[in-house]
Design a protein around this motif. Structure first.
Motif, PDB file in Angstrom:
ATOM      1  N   ASP A 287       0.880  -1.182  -0.063  1.00  0.00           N
ATOM      2  CA  ASP A 287       0.063  -0.096  -0.054  1.00  0.00           C
ATOM      3  C   ASP A 287       0.663   1.230   0.009  1.00  0.00           C
ATOM      4  N   GLY A 288       2.076   1.129  -0.003  1.00  0.00           N
ATOM      5  CA  GLY A 288       3.142   2.331   0.019  1.00  0.00           C
ATOM      6  C   GLY A 288       3.113   2.849   1.344  1.00  0.00           C
ATOM      7  N   ARG A 289       2.609   2.304   2.181  1.00  0.00           N
ATOM      8  CA  ARG A 289       2.618   3.127   3.569  1.00  0.00           C
ATOM      9  C   ARG A 289       2.943   1.990   4.792  1.00  0.00           C
ATOM     10  N   LEU A 290       1.966   1.458   5.190  1.00  0.00           N
ATOM     11  CA  LEU A 290       2.233   0.251   6.009  1.00  0.00           C
ATOM     12  C   LEU A 290       3.013  -1.037   5.255  1.00  0.00           C
TER      13      LEU A 290
ATOM     14  N   ASN B  24       7.403   3.984  -2.907  1.00  0.00           N
ATOM     15  CA  ASN B  24       6.168   3.954  -2.047  1.00  0.00           C
ATOM     16  C   ASN B  24       5.375   5.137  -2.317  1.00  0.00           C
ATOM     17  N   GLU B  25       5.902   6.317  -2.675  1.00  0.00           N
ATOM     18  CA  GLU B  25       5.177   7.539  -2.895  1.00  0.00           C
ATOM     19  C   GLU B  25       4.174   7.289  -4.111  1.00  0.00           C
ATOM     20  N   ALA B  26       4.449   6.470  -5.314  1.00  0.00           N
ATOM     21  CA  ALA B  26       3.768   6.228  -6.409  1.00  0.00           C
ATOM     22  C   ALA B  26       2.580   5.274  -5.964  1.00  0.00           C
ATOM     23  N   VAL B  27       2.852   4.323  -5.183  1.00  0.00           N
ATOM     24  CA  VAL B  27       1.842   3.480  -4.600  1.00  0.00           C
ATOM     25  C   VAL B  27       0.907   3.939  -3.967  1.00  0.00           C
ATOM     26  N   SER B  28       1.326   4.789  -2.832  1.00  0.00           N
ATOM     27  CA  SER B  28       0.718   5.912  -1.906  1.00  0.00           C
ATOM     28  C   SER B  28      -0.491   6.554  -2.806  1.00  0.00           C
ATOM     29  N   TYR B  29       0.276   7.476  -3.506  1.00  0.00           N
ATOM     30  CA  TYR B  29      -0.467   8.371  -4.317  1.00  0.00           C
ATOM     31  C   TYR B  29      -1.783   7.584  -4.994  1.00  0.00           C
ATOM     32  N   THR B  30      -1.392   6.587  -5.726  1.00  0.00           N
ATOM     33  CA  THR B  30      -2.434   5.775  -6.534  1.00  0.00           C
ATOM     34  C   THR B  30      -3.599   5.358  -5.782  1.00  0.00           C
ATOM     35  N   HIS B  31      -3.056   4.805  -4.397  1.00  0.00           N
ATOM     36  CA  HIS B  31      -4.282   4.257  -3.377  1.00  0.00           C
ATOM     37  C   HIS B  31      -4.878   5.451  -3.208  1.00  0.00           C
ATOM     38  N   LEU B  32      -4.511   6.759  -2.802  1.00  0.00           N
ATOM     39  CA  LEU B  32      -5.284   7.815  -2.216  1.00  0.00           C
ATOM     40  C   LEU B  32      -6.033   8.296  -3.338  1.00  0.00           C
TER      41      LEU B  32
END
Length: 90
Positions: free
Chosen positions: A35-38, A74-82
């Motif tokens: 998820d790019g975060r946890l 991680n930023e790309a995945v987190s941004y996509t998730h958001l």
């Protein structure tokens, strides 16, 4: 089987039940989710296919980066998730 890469999935079992991830890898009966975060890109969670619910939403940016062997951040995945969450995609 590799066509799962880039799709969103929700965990059905385990301590992370109910969390939504992006599938970043596939191996026989397992998928690797982050998820790019946890769960960060360099340490994805290994989940059995029967323990996830596939969401019929694919992020083409992530899928393209993985298929072209471009380092996923991680930023790309987190941004996509958001972005997917804000648009009400899941």
């Amino acid at each position: 089987m590799n066509n799962y890469i880039g799709y969103f999935a929700t965990s059905l079992a385990g301590h992370d039940k109910g969390l939504t991830y992006v599938i970043t890898g596939v191996d026989n009966e397992y998928v690797y989710v982050t998820d790019g975060r946890l769960r960060q890109v360099d340490e994805p969670k290994k989940k059995k296919l029967k323990h996830i619910q596939l969401i019929k939403i694919c992020d083409d940016t992530i899928k393209d980066k993985i298929s072209r062997n471009i380092k996923l951040t991680n930023e790309a995945v987190s941004y996509t998730h958001l972005r997917a969450h804000e648009t009400g995609a899941y």
